[in-house]
Motif scaffolding. Structure first.
Motif, PDB file in Angstrom:
ATOM      1  N   ASN A 112       0.814  -1.214   0.000  1.00  0.00           N
ATOM      2  CA  ASN A 112       0.000   0.000   0.000  1.00  0.00           C
ATOM      3  C   ASN A 112       0.849   1.266   0.000  1.00  0.00           C
ATOM      4  N   GLY A 113       2.130   1.153  -0.140  1.00  0.00           N
ATOM      5  CA  GLY A 113       3.022   2.316  -0.070  1.00  0.00           C
ATOM      6  C   GLY A 113       3.029   3.123  -1.357  1.00  0.00           C
ATOM      7  N   LEU A 114       3.808   4.217  -1.326  1.00  0.00           N
ATOM      8  CA  LEU A 114       3.897   5.126  -2.463  1.00  0.00           C
ATOM      9  C   LEU A 114       4.587   4.446  -3.649  1.00  0.00           C
ATOM     10  N   ALA A 115       5.612   3.629  -3.389  1.00  0.00           N
ATOM     11  CA  ALA A 115       6.311   2.934  -4.477  1.00  0.00           C
ATOM     12  C   ALA A 115       5.374   1.964  -5.184  1.00  0.00           C
ATOM     13  N   ALA A 116       4.498   1.304  -4.423  1.00  0.00           N
ATOM     14  CA  ALA A 116       3.556   0.355  -5.024  1.00  0.00           C
ATOM     15  C   ALA A 116       2.592   1.081  -5.953  1.00  0.00           C
ATOM     16  N   LYS A 117       2.136   2.269  -5.572  1.00  0.00           N
ATOM     17  CA  LYS A 117       1.234   3.037  -6.433  1.00  0.00           C
ATOM     18  C   LYS A 117       1.947   3.497  -7.697  1.00  0.00           C
ATOM     19  N   GLY A 118       3.200   3.900  -7.567  1.00  0.00           N
ATOM     20  CA  GLY A 118       3.979   4.318  -8.737  1.00  0.00           C
ATOM     21  C   GLY A 118       4.189   3.178  -9.707  1.00  0.00           C
ATOM     22  N   TRP A 119       4.564   2.012  -9.169  1.00  0.00           N
ATOM     23  CA  TRP A 119       4.782   0.851 -10.046  1.00  0.00           C
ATOM     24  C   TRP A 119       3.478   0.386 -10.686  1.00  0.00           C
ATOM     25  N   ALA A 120       2.365   0.491  -9.950  1.00  0.00           N
ATOM     26  CA  ALA A 120       1.074   0.115 -10.531  1.00  0.00           C
ATOM     27  C   ALA A 120       0.717   1.047 -11.687  1.00  0.00           C
ATOM     28  N   ARG A 121       1.022   2.337 -11.531  1.00  0.00           N
ATOM     29  CA  ARG A 121       0.745   3.292 -12.608  1.00  0.00           C
ATOM     30  C   ARG A 121       1.620   2.990 -13.830  1.00  0.00           C
ATOM     31  N   ILE A 122       2.880   2.679 -13.600  1.00  0.00           N
ATOM     32  CA  ILE A 122       3.791   2.340 -14.710  1.00  0.00           C
ATOM     33  C   ILE A 122       3.298   1.081 -15.418  1.00  0.00           C
ATOM     34  N   ARG A 123       2.887   0.086 -14.644  1.00  0.00           N
ATOM     35  CA  ARG A 123       2.403  -1.154 -15.254  1.00  0.00           C
ATOM     36  C   ARG A 123       1.112  -0.932 -16.046  1.00  0.00           C
ATOM     37  N   GLN A 176       2.152   0.528 -19.285  1.00  0.00           N
ATOM     38  CA  GLN A 176       2.735  -0.519 -20.126  1.00  0.00           C
ATOM     39  C   GLN A 176       1.642  -1.390 -20.734  1.00  0.00           C
ATOM     40  N   GLN A 177       0.646  -1.733 -19.940  1.00  0.00           N
ATOM     41  CA  GLN A 177      -0.440  -2.568 -20.443  1.00  0.00           C
ATOM     42  C   GLN A 177      -1.230  -1.833 -21.529  1.00  0.00           C
ATOM     43  N   GLY A 229      -2.331  -1.224 -27.396  1.00  0.00           N
ATOM     44  CA  GLY A 229      -2.262  -0.427 -28.620  1.00  0.00           C
ATOM     45  C   GLY A 229      -1.426  -1.105 -29.688  1.00  0.00           C
ATOM     46  N   VAL A 230      -0.314  -1.697 -29.295  1.00  0.00           N
ATOM     47  CA  VAL A 230       0.538  -2.417 -30.248  1.00  0.00           C
ATOM     48  C   VAL A 230      -0.202  -3.632 -30.799  1.00  0.00           C
ATOM     49  N   ALA A 231      -0.917  -4.340 -29.937  1.00  0.00           N
ATOM     50  CA  ALA A 231      -1.675  -5.507 -30.403  1.00  0.00           C
ATOM     51  C   ALA A 231      -2.768  -5.091 -31.387  1.00  0.00           C
ATOM     52  N   GLU A 232      -3.430  -3.965 -31.120  1.00  0.00           N
ATOM     53  CA  GLU A 232      -4.454  -3.464 -32.032  1.00  0.00           C
ATOM     54  C   GLU A 232      -3.834  -3.075 -33.373  1.00  0.00           C
TER      55      GLU A 232
END
Length: 161
Positions: A125-136, A139-140, A145-148
């Motif tokens: 639940n930390g700040l790093a987890a939120k940052g990595w979730a946003r980056i992921r 990426q998704q 978009g690439v698949a489309e």
């Protein structure tokens, strides 16, 4: 082997020393272009002779061209040239420094990703987890978009629709 900035500064000092040494170390040569015809403007029927020499006064046809007849040198144009390899060395060093910076950046990304995934496991639940979730999520979204785009190009045979 250390890939830190200390290696880059040692590399820079060695490059500067090499640059000072190579400024005084230039290749001197004599280039003779000999024509078999009287018209020197024609590009065919020309032979180029190159010889490394020490003194500009040595740049004469009989010393450069291996001919048996002295009349063959009448159709030769000999020029003294000084070649410096400093420019080529500077370009190569710049390319190597750029590649080194890219390698350091890649190592930084690998290490930060490993540390980021470790912090996700310890504190979800930390700040790093939120940052990595946003980056992921970005990426998704990019992968979708690439698949489309692939589907449009390979299945529907359309581009930029």
């Amino acid at each position: 082997m250390s890939l830190g900035f200390g290696g880059v500064s040692v590399f820079g000092v060695l490059f500067a020393f090499n640059l000072v040494v190579s400024l005084s170390d230039a290749r001197m040569r004599c280039r003779c272009i000999c024509s078999r015809q009287l018209d020197l403007s024609q590009r065919y029927n020309k032979t180029v002779w190159v010889k490394t020499i020490e003194n500009p006064s040595q740049c004469k046809c009989p010393e450069v061209v291996s001919v048996q007849n002295a009349t063959d040198c009448l159709l030769c144009d000999c020029k003294y040239e000084t070649l410096s390899v400093v420019f080529i060395e500077v370009i190569i060093i710049m390319i190597l420094v750029g590649l080194g910076a890219l390698v350091l950046y890649m190592i930084f990304l690998i290490v930060s990703e490993c540390l980021g995934s470790k912090s996700l496991r310890t504190n979800p639940n930390g700040l790093a987890a939120k940052g990595w979730a946003r980056i992921r999520s970005h990426q998704q979204h990019w992968r979708e978009g690439v698949a489309e785009q692939r589907r449009n190009v390979y299945q529907r045979h359309t581009v930029l629709s």
